[in-house]
Design a protein around this motif. Sequence first.
Motif, PDB file in Angstrom:
ATOM      1  N   MET A  89       9.242  44.335 -16.691  1.00  0.00           N
ATOM      2  CA  MET A  89       8.698  44.514 -15.350  1.00  0.00           C
ATOM      3  C   MET A  89       7.274  43.969 -15.317  1.00  0.00           C
ATOM      4  O   MET A  89       6.542  44.085 -16.303  1.00  0.00           O
ATOM      5  N   SER A  90       6.886  43.398 -14.207  1.00  0.00           N
ATOM      6  CA  SER A  90       5.516  42.929 -14.078  1.00  0.00           C
ATOM      7  C   SER A  90       4.591  44.132 -13.953  1.00  0.00           C
ATOM      8  O   SER A  90       4.953  45.155 -13.357  1.00  0.00           O
ATOM      9  N   GLU A  91       3.407  44.020 -14.539  1.00  0.00           N
ATOM     10  CA  GLU A  91       2.447  45.115 -14.472  1.00  0.00           C
ATOM     11  C   GLU A  91       2.066  45.402 -13.020  1.00  0.00           C
ATOM     12  O   GLU A  91       1.928  44.502 -12.209  1.00  0.00           O
ATOM     13  N   GLY A  92       1.911  46.675 -12.718  1.00  0.00           N
ATOM     14  CA  GLY A  92       1.548  47.032 -11.352  1.00  0.00           C
ATOM     15  C   GLY A  92       1.905  48.460 -11.057  1.00  0.00           C
ATOM     16  O   GLY A  92       2.262  49.243 -11.945  1.00  0.00           O
ATOM     17  N   ALA A  93       1.836  48.819  -9.785  1.00  0.00           N
ATOM     18  CA  ALA A  93       2.040  50.205  -9.372  1.00  0.00           C
ATOM     19  C   ALA A  93       3.449  50.700  -9.693  1.00  0.00           C
ATOM     20  O   ALA A  93       3.635  51.853 -10.098  1.00  0.00           O
ATOM     21  N   VAL A  94       4.474  49.837  -9.514  1.00  0.00           N
ATOM     22  CA  VAL A  94       5.852  50.272  -9.756  1.00  0.00           C
ATOM     23  C   VAL A  94       6.065  50.575 -11.240  1.00  0.00           C
ATOM     24  O   VAL A  94       6.663  51.594 -11.606  1.00  0.00           O
ATOM     25  N   THR A  95       5.556  49.691 -12.100  1.00  0.00           N
ATOM     26  CA  THR A  95       5.678  49.922 -13.543  1.00  0.00           C
ATOM     27  C   THR A  95       4.973  51.209 -13.932  1.00  0.00           C
ATOM     28  O   THR A  95       5.476  51.997 -14.747  1.00  0.00           O
ATOM     29  N   SER A  96       3.826  51.452 -13.341  1.00  0.00           N
ATOM     30  CA  SER A  96       3.078  52.677 -13.614  1.00  0.00           C
ATOM     31  C   SER A  96       3.863  53.906 -13.176  1.00  0.00           C
ATOM     32  O   SER A  96       3.872  54.933 -13.865  1.00  0.00           O
ATOM     33  N   ARG A  97       4.559  53.810 -12.047  1.00  0.00           N
ATOM     34  CA  ARG A  97       5.376  54.937 -11.555  1.00  0.00           C
ATOM     35  C   ARG A  97       6.550  55.214 -12.491  1.00  0.00           C
ATOM     36  O   ARG A  97       6.918  56.375 -12.711  1.00  0.00           O
ATOM     37  N   VAL A  98       7.124  54.149 -13.046  1.00  0.00           N
ATOM     38  CA  VAL A  98       8.221  54.343 -14.001  1.00  0.00           C
ATOM     39  C   VAL A  98       7.681  54.996 -15.270  1.00  0.00           C
ATOM     40  O   VAL A  98       8.275  55.959 -15.794  1.00  0.00           O
ATOM     41  N   ARG A  99       6.561  54.502 -15.781  1.00  0.00           N
ATOM     42  CA  ARG A  99       6.007  55.069 -17.002  1.00  0.00           C
ATOM     43  C   ARG A  99       5.656  56.551 -16.799  1.00  0.00           C
ATOM     44  O   ARG A  99       5.770  57.360 -17.723  1.00  0.00           O
ATOM     45  N   ASP A 100       5.280  56.904 -15.592  1.00  0.00           N
ATOM     46  CA  ASP A 100       4.876  58.272 -15.296  1.00  0.00           C
ATOM     47  C   ASP A 100       6.032  59.266 -15.420  1.00  0.00           C
ATOM     48  O   ASP A 100       5.798  60.459 -15.646  1.00  0.00           O
ATOM     49  N   ILE A 101       7.284  58.806 -15.274  1.00  0.00           N
ATOM     50  CA  ILE A 101       8.416  59.735 -15.387  1.00  0.00           C
ATOM     51  C   ILE A 101       8.841  59.953 -16.837  1.00  0.00           C
ATOM     52  O   ILE A 101       9.640  60.838 -17.128  1.00  0.00           O
ATOM     53  N   PHE A 102       8.319  59.138 -17.768  1.00  0.00           N
ATOM     54  CA  PHE A 102       8.688  59.311 -19.171  1.00  0.00           C
ATOM     55  C   PHE A 102       7.936  60.493 -19.768  1.00  0.00           C
ATOM     56  O   PHE A 102       6.745  60.678 -19.519  1.00  0.00           O
ATOM     57  N   THR A 103       8.630  61.271 -20.580  1.00  0.00           N
ATOM     58  CA  THR A 103       7.979  62.283 -21.392  1.00  0.00           C
ATOM     59  C   THR A 103       7.809  61.703 -22.796  1.00  0.00           C
ATOM     60  O   THR A 103       8.160  60.547 -23.043  1.00  0.00           O
ATOM     61  N   GLY A 104       7.255  62.497 -23.723  1.00  0.00           N
ATOM     62  CA  GLY A 104       7.060  61.983 -25.083  1.00  0.00           C
ATOM     63  C   GLY A 104       8.389  61.717 -25.771  1.00  0.00           C
ATOM     64  O   GLY A 104       9.242  62.608 -25.879  1.00  0.00           O
ATOM     65  N   LEU A 105       8.600  60.493 -26.217  1.00  0.00           N
ATOM     66  CA  LEU A 105       9.827  60.090 -26.912  1.00  0.00           C
ATOM     67  C   LEU A 105       9.426  59.385 -28.200  1.00  0.00           C
ATOM     68  O   LEU A 105       8.593  58.479 -28.190  1.00  0.00           O
ATOM     69  N   TYR A 106      10.063  59.791 -29.312  1.00  0.00           N
ATOM     70  CA  TYR A 106       9.619  59.302 -30.613  1.00  0.00           C
ATOM     71  C   TYR A 106      10.809  58.857 -31.465  1.00  0.00           C
ATOM     72  O   TYR A 106      11.838  59.528 -31.529  1.00  0.00           O
ATOM     73  N   SER A 107      10.628  57.740 -32.141  1.00  0.00           N
ATOM     74  CA  SER A 107      11.604  57.245 -33.092  1.00  0.00           C
ATOM     75  C   SER A 107      11.549  58.069 -34.367  1.00  0.00           C
ATOM     76  O   SER A 107      10.485  58.588 -34.740  1.00  0.00           O
ATOM     77  N   LEU A 108      12.675  58.187 -35.056  1.00  0.00           N
ATOM     78  CA  LEU A 108      12.729  58.845 -36.360  1.00  0.00           C
ATOM     79  C   LEU A 108      13.080  57.852 -37.461  1.00  0.00           C
ATOM     80  O   LEU A 108      13.632  58.209 -38.500  1.00  0.00           O
ATOM     81  N   ASP A 109      12.798  56.575 -37.202  1.00  0.00           N
ATOM     82  CA  ASP A 109      13.036  55.542 -38.203  1.00  0.00           C
ATOM     83  C   ASP A 109      12.159  55.770 -39.435  1.00  0.00           C
ATOM     84  O   ASP A 109      11.165  56.502 -39.384  1.00  0.00           O
ATOM     85  N   PHE A 110      12.522  55.113 -40.533  1.00  0.00           N
ATOM     86  CA  PHE A 110      11.740  55.243 -41.757  1.00  0.00           C
ATOM     87  C   PHE A 110      10.545  54.302 -41.721  1.00  0.00           C
ATOM     88  O   PHE A 110      10.518  53.248 -42.358  1.00  0.00           O
ATOM     89  N   ASP A 111       9.552  54.673 -40.918  1.00  0.00           N
ATOM     90  CA  ASP A 111       8.303  53.926 -40.865  1.00  0.00           C
ATOM     91  C   ASP A 111       7.193  54.927 -40.574  1.00  0.00           C
ATOM     92  O   ASP A 111       7.428  56.143 -40.495  1.00  0.00           O
ATOM     93  N   GLU A 112       5.991  54.431 -40.411  1.00  0.00           N
ATOM     94  CA  GLU A 112       4.851  55.324 -40.219  1.00  0.00           C
ATOM     95  C   GLU A 112       5.030  56.211 -38.983  1.00  0.00           C
ATOM     96  O   GLU A 112       4.765  57.410 -39.006  1.00  0.00           O
ATOM     97  N   GLY A 113       5.496  55.613 -37.873  1.00  0.00           N
ATOM     98  CA  GLY A 113       5.708  56.381 -36.656  1.00  0.00           C
ATOM     99  C   GLY A 113       6.778  57.438 -36.822  1.00  0.00           C
ATOM    100  O   GLY A 113       6.649  58.567 -36.319  1.00  0.00           O
ATOM    101  N   GLY A 114       7.865  57.096 -37.520  1.00  0.00           N
ATOM    102  CA  GLY A 114       8.937  58.046 -37.763  1.00  0.00           C
ATOM    103  C   GLY A 114       8.492  59.225 -38.603  1.00  0.00           C
ATOM    104  O   GLY A 114       8.874  60.381 -38.339  1.00  0.00           O
ATOM    105  N   GLU A 115       7.668  58.959 -39.615  1.00  0.00           N
ATOM    106  CA  GLU A 115       7.154  60.040 -40.456  1.00  0.00           C
ATOM    107  C   GLU A 115       6.242  60.970 -39.664  1.00  0.00           C
ATOM    108  O   GLU A 115       6.293  62.190 -39.816  1.00  0.00           O
ATOM    109  N   ARG A 116       5.419  60.376 -38.787  1.00  0.00           N
ATOM    110  CA  ARG A 116       4.541  61.199 -37.950  1.00  0.00           C
ATOM    111  C   ARG A 116       5.358  62.110 -37.036  1.00  0.00           C
ATOM    112  O   ARG A 116       5.025  63.270 -36.821  1.00  0.00           O
ATOM    113  N   ALA A 117       6.448  61.537 -36.484  1.00  0.00           N
ATOM    114  CA  ALA A 117       7.302  62.318 -35.583  1.00  0.00           C
ATOM    115  C   ALA A 117       7.961  63.487 -36.320  1.00  0.00           C
ATOM    116  O   ALA A 117       8.048  64.602 -35.795  1.00  0.00           O
ATOM    117  N   VAL A 118       8.420  63.245 -37.538  1.00  0.00           N
ATOM    118  CA  VAL A 118       9.043  64.312 -38.331  1.00  0.00           C
ATOM    119  C   VAL A 118       8.033  65.417 -38.600  1.00  0.00           C
ATOM    120  O   VAL A 118       8.324  66.613 -38.416  1.00  0.00           O
TER     121      VAL A 118
END
Length: 481
Positions: free
Chosen positions: A325-354
């Motif tokens: 999506m192009s950056e702008g108000a609509v993209t911001s509105r979509v991002r606003d409906i997301f809650t925290g979502l985290y990967s559990l892959d075997f990487d730094e982010g996944g370890e932090r989430a665990v």
Amino acid sequence: MSQSRLASCIPLPIDNKLLISVVEKAKDWALMHGVGMRDKKHFSKDSIQIAPFVLLPSPFPRTEFTKAIELQPVLNELMHKVAHNDEFLEKTLQNALQVDDFTAKLYDVWLKVREEGITQSLSLGLFRSDYLMQQPDSNRIKQVEFNTVAASFGAITSNLPTMYRYVMRQLGHGELIKNMPENRALSGLCSGIIEAYDLFAVPSAVVIFVVEEVSYNICDQRFHEFEISEKRPDIMIYRKTLGEIYEETELNDKKQLILDGQPVAVVYYRSGYEPDQYPSTKEWDARLRVERSSAIKCPSIHYQLAGTKKVQQALAAPGVLETFMSEGAVTSRVRDIFTGLYSLDFDEGGERAVEMALADAEKFVLKPQREGGGNNLYGADVREALLRMRHSRERAAYILMERILPPLVSGYVVRPGAAVPPPLSDLVSELGIFGVIIGNKDKIYCNRQVGHMLRTKLADANEGGVAAGLGALDSPYLLDL
């Protein structure tokens, strides 16, 4: 944290004598208008019982309801673009494919179809985006999930505004009816199937609804057939299991899917989203045959893959939405409906989430790549599962999601076979918005929002699927907060 409350549409509790009378009237109304399901314990094709429903429409902020409706075409297009981005799907799903056999088999069907060349470029999406209000965030909606396959209850919930108008009048509150929105989900969803049929453009073609061996949610499915038959008597619909599709269909030299000598225009899946619905290789062979054919699929295999939880989690990562999506108000509105979502892959982010989930498991939900309700883990079960999977690749088949805390509302849940009057209980509600999209990689032929559903459960219940026996059907009562 204690949960906030929204006031019921009328003062509660209701006088016991009046409550008993209105519950009985509402149950009869429900039975006589198809707000029903087959009994799982005493199954009979000759009878239905009421589907669980809430006696009063549940309060929902008008601004957030309007926001969800306005965002649905945007989300339809987003998921359409995701489904047609091969590289993104491959990258997003690669770790889950190693440990989730079901998703891997769907992915394998997709690869085979792509390798031999896609026969039908058009896909039909009958989608549903689900939301809970987030109490600490001023009761703003947060997306729970996006359903791309077998999004149910559009038909039955289309009847509920009429039922609630009747109930409110019986309770002496007819003046409040103006705050209950109409719901035309059934006609809207069926219009998508009809448009896809017309785009197929073979007058003698038929439509297949892919169903389970035993259909408990029969009213919701049959109303689609009845509606299409009424609007378009020329369209013949057949209900077939994946096993029957394997036995009764074939591909001709034009790659048309042939059933009883007639080409199939649209294949609409009300089954096929759970591993148990593919008990043998025959069902997988049938799915591959359909995907190889010229029939328009609802959903196509890549739409179904786009609806996985890993995709939902990936889209919430910083900068990812902007690739679609192009950056702008609509993209911001979509991002606003997301809650925290985290990967559990075997990487730094996944370890932090665990580590985060183990430190405070009550704040999170553990979600596998599944639809249909009853699959998620909560609270202590999150901690137990992560301790078990911490050093296993199995954890990559899940995502971690921040738990949404919706406001409470008092109400009465009416269930088949339960005592009357029902007790006054604390409830929470989940809003679903239906959308229709038809298109291919280069062109979108239709894209619209078509209706809604409200699903309500006891506040202390984790899951809320009605078909899974955990939630109750409902309709919004819009509040100007």
